[in-house]
Design a protein around this motif. Structure first.
Motif, PDB file in Angstrom:
ATOM      1  N   GLY A 136       0.366   2.160   3.934  1.00 32.78           N
ATOM      2  CA  GLY A 136       0.335   1.106   4.726  1.00 32.78           C
ATOM      3  C   GLY A 136       1.301   1.048   5.875  1.00 32.78           C
ATOM      4  O   GLY A 136       0.980   0.767   6.880  1.00 32.78           O
ATOM      5  N   PHE A 191       0.649  -1.259   0.014  1.00 30.76           N
ATOM      6  CA  PHE A 191      -0.008   0.189  -0.004  1.00 30.76           C
ATOM      7  C   PHE A 191       0.813   1.446   0.145  1.00 30.76           C
ATOM      8  O   PHE A 191       0.453   2.410   0.092  1.00 30.76           O
ATOM      9  N   GLY A 229      -5.811   1.564   2.181  1.00 25.42           N
ATOM     10  CA  GLY A 229      -5.213   1.426   3.436  1.00 25.42           C
ATOM     11  C   GLY A 229      -5.665   2.601   4.358  1.00 25.42           C
ATOM     12  O   GLY A 229      -5.300   2.198   5.578  1.00 25.42           O
TER      13      GLY A 229
END
Length: 332
Positions: free
Chosen positions: A77, A73, A219
């Protein structure tokens, strides 16, 4: 890897065990073994507690997950996974309130006094599951740097690493765990900086900062979920709550706050290894981002990554065993 490299890797694991035994003092007092006191009966230094909390939560599985989130991501992320570390200051504040308002001396004794033995027992059962999970998840990450999952080198490395950690935990208890945590925190910081100096210049900083998409599917949903879990997540971890009762309240709160903020930054920085894989389009299917990236950079980088994983896994594992000893032999 060839035989020479293999000998070097196995030799390092054995040397790691020897150094940990040398650093860990032989602890014979109850206060030293279960509360981290020194030979004079003094509480652990707050900065040692800060380092211990910091590195105990920067465990091998967590940094692997952070890099994997970055690989999938982008920076979104990495930030999402780092959100969990903000529960450390929140947990510290809650423990501060328990100690100031209710004069609590430990989680199990507090629950027993206010909610009964059944509540304390159920809470302990949940904690034991968490502690068991910490053992296998960290040893499996270390084993992966010695062989494929389930292979003989993988199993031997995991068992040897576990035996080393159990050994010096029985020798030093909580005091030994805290002292070795300081050394492991320093080793992690040095190697993380070295790896980042290697990886980050491969891209513009703007590429790292703009990687990923700030959408729920990209995310952001994970960031929201982790933020909600911060309200309770810290209390599932005996490693964290045990350290909330071993020094003066205000010093404890400061230690928790600093450790949480440092942990957040460290996890975001480590996720950049995964973001590098994201930007380069590397496939991590069936593996992990740290392994894939390290292999792409050569044997030196792979060794450095293996040392990072051993140091972070060891810090969590020794804290896990010392907390397990306290929970079973004292609290229950």
């Amino acid at each position: 890897m060839d035989s020479t490299t293999g000998i070097f890797f196995w030799g390092f694991l054995i040397m790691y065990g020897i150094v940990m035994f040398l650093l860990s003092p032989k602890t014979v007092s109850l206060g030293g073994f279960f509360k981290g006191e020194d030979k004079q009966g003094r509480a652990a230094n707050p900065w040692m507690i800060t380092a211990s909390i910091f590195i105990a939560w920067i465990f091998a599985k967590s940094v692997t997950n952070a890099a994997n989130m970055g690989a999938n991501f982008g920076i979104v992320g990495g930030i999402g996974y780092a959100m969990y570390w903000l529960c450390i200051p929140l947990t510290g504040w809650a423990l501060y309130r328990l100690r100031r308002k209710f004069k609590a001396t430990g989680m199990i004794s507090f629950l027993t006094e206010h909610y009964g033995i059944a509540a304390a027992f159920c809470f302990s059962a949940a904690i034991l599951v968490r502690l068991f999970n910490e053992v296998w998840s960290n040893t499996s990450v270390v084993g992966a740097y010695y062989g494929a999952s389930g292979s003989a080198p993988f199993v031997i490395a995991a068992l040897l690493f576990t035996a080393i950690t159990v050994g010096y935990c029985c020798w030093g208890g909580m005091r030994g765990s805290i002292i070795t945590d300081v050394a492991q925190a320093i080793l992690f910081a040095v190697l993380l900086i070295a790896v980042l100096v290697w990886v980050v210049p491969m891209h513009d900083l703007s590429d790292f900062a703009t990687s990923g998409t700030w959408t729920l599917g990209g995310g952001v949903d994970f960031i929201i979920g982790a933020g909600l879990q911060c309200l309770s997540y810290g209390f599932h971890d005996a490693v964290l709550t045990d350290r909330g009762f071993i020094c003066e309240e205000r010093k404890m709160l400061k230690s928790f706050t600093v450790a949480g903020l440092l942990g957040f930054v460290a996890i975001v920085l480590f996720s950049l290894i995964g973001v590098h894989a994201y930007l380069d389009g590397m496939s991590i299917a069936g593996s992990s981002a740290p392994v894939v990236v390290a292999q792409s950079l050569g044997i030196v980088a792979f060794f450095m990554m293996a040392v990072i994983m051993i140091a972070t896994a060891g810090s969590t594992l020794d804290s896990t065993f010392s907390s397990l000893a306290k929970l079973t032999a004292r609290d229950l």
